[in-house]
Design a protein around this motif. Sequence first.
Motif, PDB file in Angstrom:
ATOM      1  N   ALA A 341      -2.852   1.129   3.135  1.00 53.09           N
ATOM      2  CA  ALA A 341      -3.017   1.671   4.489  1.00 53.09           C
ATOM      3  C   ALA A 341      -1.854   2.580   4.859  1.00 53.09           C
ATOM      4  O   ALA A 341      -2.034   3.587   5.560  1.00 53.09           O
ATOM      5  N   GLN A 342      -0.653   2.236   4.388  1.00 46.82           N
ATOM      6  CA  GLN A 342       0.516   3.069   4.686  1.00 46.82           C
ATOM      7  C   GLN A 342       0.445   4.409   3.958  1.00 46.82           C
ATOM      8  O   GLN A 342       0.852   5.445   4.486  1.00 46.82           O
ATOM      9  N   SER A 343      -0.083   4.379   2.747  1.00 48.91           N
ATOM     10  CA  SER A 343      -0.149   5.619   1.958  1.00 48.91           C
ATOM     11  C   SER A 343      -1.339   6.489   2.350  1.00 48.91           C
ATOM     12  O   SER A 343      -1.331   7.702   2.122  1.00 48.91           O
ATOM     13  N   ASN A 344      -2.365   5.889   2.929  1.00 50.14           N
ATOM     14  CA  ASN A 344      -3.563   6.642   3.312  1.00 50.14           C
ATOM     15  C   ASN A 344      -4.022   6.198   4.700  1.00 50.14           C
ATOM     16  O   ASN A 344      -4.846   5.291   4.833  1.00 50.14           O
ATOM     17  N   PRO A 345      -3.481   6.811   5.749  1.00 48.78           N
ATOM     18  CA  PRO A 345      -3.803   6.396   7.126  1.00 48.78           C
ATOM     19  C   PRO A 345      -5.297   6.413   7.438  1.00 48.78           C
ATOM     20  O   PRO A 345      -5.754   5.664   8.304  1.00 48.78           O
ATOM     21  N   ASN A 346      -6.064   7.237   6.746  1.00 50.83           N
ATOM     22  CA  ASN A 346      -7.496   7.332   7.042  1.00 50.83           C
ATOM     23  C   ASN A 346      -8.258   6.045   6.700  1.00 50.83           C
ATOM     24  O   ASN A 346      -9.385   5.839   7.160  1.00 50.83           O
ATOM     25  N   THR A 347      -7.643   5.220   5.875  1.00 52.83           N
ATOM     26  CA  THR A 347      -8.333   3.990   5.449  1.00 52.83           C
ATOM     27  C   THR A 347      -7.928   2.772   6.289  1.00 52.83           C
ATOM     28  O   THR A 347      -8.391   1.662   6.029  1.00 52.83           O
ATOM     29  N   ARG A 348      -7.059   2.979   7.277  1.00 52.69           N
ATOM     30  CA  ARG A 348      -6.504   1.833   8.011  1.00 52.69           C
ATOM     31  C   ARG A 348      -7.576   0.985   8.691  1.00 52.69           C
ATOM     32  O   ARG A 348      -7.519  -0.241   8.683  1.00 52.69           O
ATOM     33  N   LYS A 349      -8.572   1.633   9.298  1.00 59.83           N
ATOM     34  CA  LYS A 349      -9.607   0.878  10.013  1.00 59.83           C
ATOM     35  C   LYS A 349     -10.373  -0.027   9.052  1.00 59.83           C
ATOM     36  O   LYS A 349     -10.569  -1.219   9.314  1.00 59.83           O
ATOM     37  N   ASN A 350     -10.775   0.538   7.927  1.00 66.38           N
ATOM     38  CA  ASN A 350     -11.522  -0.263   6.954  1.00 66.38           C
ATOM     39  C   ASN A 350     -10.660  -1.379   6.369  1.00 66.38           C
ATOM     40  O   ASN A 350     -11.128  -2.508   6.163  1.00 66.38           O
ATOM     41  N   ILE A 351      -9.395  -1.054   6.105  1.00 71.38           N
ATOM     42  CA  ILE A 351      -8.495  -2.061   5.534  1.00 71.38           C
ATOM     43  C   ILE A 351      -8.241  -3.186   6.539  1.00 71.38           C
ATOM     44  O   ILE A 351      -8.180  -4.359   6.174  1.00 71.38           O
ATOM     45  N   HIS A 352      -8.110  -2.814   7.810  1.00 70.55           N
ATOM     46  CA  HIS A 352      -7.930  -3.838   8.847  1.00 70.55           C
ATOM     47  C   HIS A 352      -9.110  -4.805   8.848  1.00 70.55           C
ATOM     48  O   HIS A 352      -8.940  -6.034   8.890  1.00 70.55           O
ATOM     49  N   ASP A 353     -10.313  -4.256   8.787  1.00 70.52           N
ATOM     50  CA  ASP A 353     -11.509  -5.109   8.779  1.00 70.52           C
ATOM     51  C   ASP A 353     -11.543  -5.987   7.531  1.00 70.52           C
ATOM     52  O   ASP A 353     -11.919  -7.167   7.599  1.00 70.52           O
ATOM     53  N   ASP A 354     -11.140  -5.401   6.397  1.00 64.72           N
ATOM     54  CA  ASP A 354     -11.121  -6.179   5.153  1.00 64.72           C
ATOM     55  C   ASP A 354     -10.117  -7.329   5.243  1.00 64.72           C
ATOM     56  O   ASP A 354     -10.384  -8.447   4.775  1.00 64.72           O
ATOM     57  N   MET A 355      -8.958  -7.060   5.848  1.00 62.34           N
ATOM     58  CA  MET A 355      -7.942  -8.105   5.989  1.00 62.34           C
ATOM     59  C   MET A 355      -8.434  -9.229   6.901  1.00 62.34           C
ATOM     60  O   MET A 355      -8.209 -10.415   6.630  1.00 62.34           O
ATOM     61  N   VAL A 356      -9.107  -8.854   7.970  1.00 64.22           N
ATOM     62  CA  VAL A 356      -9.668  -9.864   8.882  1.00 64.22           C
ATOM     63  C   VAL A 356     -10.648 -10.755   8.125  1.00 64.22           C
ATOM     64  O   VAL A 356     -10.637 -11.987   8.272  1.00 64.22           O
ATOM     65  N   ASN A 357     -11.476 -10.135   7.295  1.00 60.79           N
ATOM     66  CA  ASN A 357     -12.450 -10.909   6.513  1.00 60.79           C
ATOM     67  C   ASN A 357     -11.755 -11.857   5.536  1.00 60.79           C
ATOM     68  O   ASN A 357     -12.180 -13.002   5.358  1.00 60.79           O
ATOM     69  N   VAL A 358     -10.691 -11.369   4.904  1.00 57.94           N
ATOM     70  CA  VAL A 358      -9.943 -12.208   3.962  1.00 57.94           C
ATOM     71  C   VAL A 358      -9.334 -13.410   4.686  1.00 57.94           C
ATOM     72  O   VAL A 358      -9.421 -14.554   4.223  1.00 57.94           O
ATOM     73  N   ILE A 359      -8.727 -13.147   5.844  1.00 56.65           N
ATOM     74  CA  ILE A 359      -8.080 -14.227   6.608  1.00 56.65           C
ATOM     75  C   ILE A 359      -9.119 -15.241   7.090  1.00 56.65           C
ATOM     76  O   ILE A 359      -8.897 -16.459   7.016  1.00 56.65           O
ATOM     77  N   GLN A 360     -10.241 -14.740   7.576  1.00 52.92           N
ATOM     78  CA  GLN A 360     -11.293 -15.650   8.040  1.00 52.92           C
ATOM     79  C   GLN A 360     -11.783 -16.545   6.905  1.00 52.92           C
ATOM     80  O   GLN A 360     -11.981 -17.752   7.092  1.00 52.92           O
ATOM     81  N   LYS A 361     -11.965 -15.947   5.743  1.00 53.93           N
ATOM     82  CA  LYS A 361     -12.417 -16.728   4.591  1.00 53.93           C
ATOM     83  C   LYS A 361     -11.369 -17.767   4.196  1.00 53.93           C
ATOM     84  O   LYS A 361     -11.689 -18.927   3.923  1.00 53.93           O
ATOM     85  N   MET A 362     -10.099 -17.356   4.200  1.00 50.99           N
ATOM     86  CA  MET A 362      -9.016 -18.289   3.870  1.00 50.99           C
ATOM     87  C   MET A 362      -8.975 -19.451   4.863  1.00 50.99           C
ATOM     88  O   MET A 362      -8.799 -20.613   4.483  1.00 50.99           O
TER      89      MET A 362
END
Length: 371
Positions: A341-362
Motif C-alpha cells: 500500500a505504501q509503494s502503490n497508493p492506488n491499491t490502498r482501498k483494496n488492501i484495507h478491505d483485504d486486511m479487514v477480511n484477514v483480521i475478521q477471519k483470524m
Amino acid sequence: MSDDSQQNPLRDDTYFLEPVFFKVEGTLFQVPKHLFSEIEVFSTTFTLPPGEGIDVDGSSEGHPFELLGVLKEDFRAFLQAIYPFGLQTHASMTVKQWISVLKLSDMWGFEKAKILAVNMIKSHKAIDNPIQKWLLGERYNVPVWATDGCLELVMRNEDGPQLDEIEKLGLSKALLVENTIFQVPRHHFSESEIFTTMFKLPAAAHVDVEAEGSSETKPLELLGVLGEDFRAFLCALYPLYPRDHESMTPNQWISALKLSDRWGFRTFGDLAVQNLEKSMNEVDPIDRILWGARYRKASWFASGCIGLAKRDDGPSVDDVEKLGTKKALQIYKMREMLIQAQSNPNTRKNIHDDMVNVIQKMYIEAAAELA
C-alpha cells in the motif's frame, strides 16, 4: 349385618392411615403418609405413576423413599413434631430439636410445621442473642427474626458489632489464595452466583457451626488463582482510596477482568473493560490480540493485529510462540499488504478491505479455539 359387609369392610375416610417408608442415613422410618402428602415435594412424587412391575418409592420397607442430604437426628425431630406420641411430646423437645424441625420444614416448604417450630423456639426464649436471631432468621427464612436481630444489634449500647460477631454474621469473608489470607467485606461478592453458593451457611442445626470463609482460622481457599491477580481484583472491588482505580495498570485491570469473567462479576468486568479501553493503545500488540480473543473484544484484537503488523521488526520468535504459527504468518501477510500500500497508493482501498477480511477471519478462528 350382611356377610358382604363382614368380608369386605369399608376403609374409614379419616382414620385409615396409609404408611410411607423413608430411608435416612441407612435407617428406615415408617410413618403415616397423610401429612407428607401436604408437602408439595413429596405429594408430587407420591402421585407419579409407577413403571410396570416397579414399586413406588416409599411404598414398602423394600422400596423406601431415600432422603439424601438429610440428617437422621433432624428427621427424627421433624417426625416428633408432626407425629407426637403423647400430649407432652412437644413440651419435652429441646431447642436443638426444634431448630431441626425449622430446618426441614423450611427446606420442604411445610408451613404448618415451620410455624409450630418458630412458636416453640420463641416459647423457649432461646434466641435472645441478636446474632443468633439474625443467623436463624436468614438461614431459615424467618424475616422477623433477621430484622429484629439486626435492629437489636444496631441499637444496643455497646460499640456496634464486634469482630467475632461480624465473622459469625458473614459480613466479612476470609479467603485463602496461594497461602495468603485475605479478609474483605462480603457485599460485592453477592454479585457472583458462584460465591453466593459457596458462602451459603452450612445446613446444620447448630448456629455455631463454622462455615468456610467465616474466619481467619476457617478461610475459603480459592484454588488455581494467582495472588497478584486476586490483589488486583480486590483493588477493583474495594478501592481503599479514591484514586486507586486511576493508579491501576492495564495488567492489573486485565487480572480484574480475568477473575470477573471467571466468577461471573458482570459489573466489575464492565468496569475493567472501561478502564482498559482508556489505555489500550499503551498495551503491547501481542497482549491486545490475546486479550481481545480471550475476552471477546474484536476492537482490541484488531488494533493488536494492526499494531504488530506496523511494528518495525514484526513478530519475534517469542511472539510466534504466544500467537501460534498460523496467526504469525497472517500478521506477516498483513505486513506485506502494508508495504504494498505504501509503494502503490492506488491499491490502498483494496488492501484495507483485504486486511479487514484477514483480521475478521483470524478473530473468528481465535474465538472458536477458545470456545
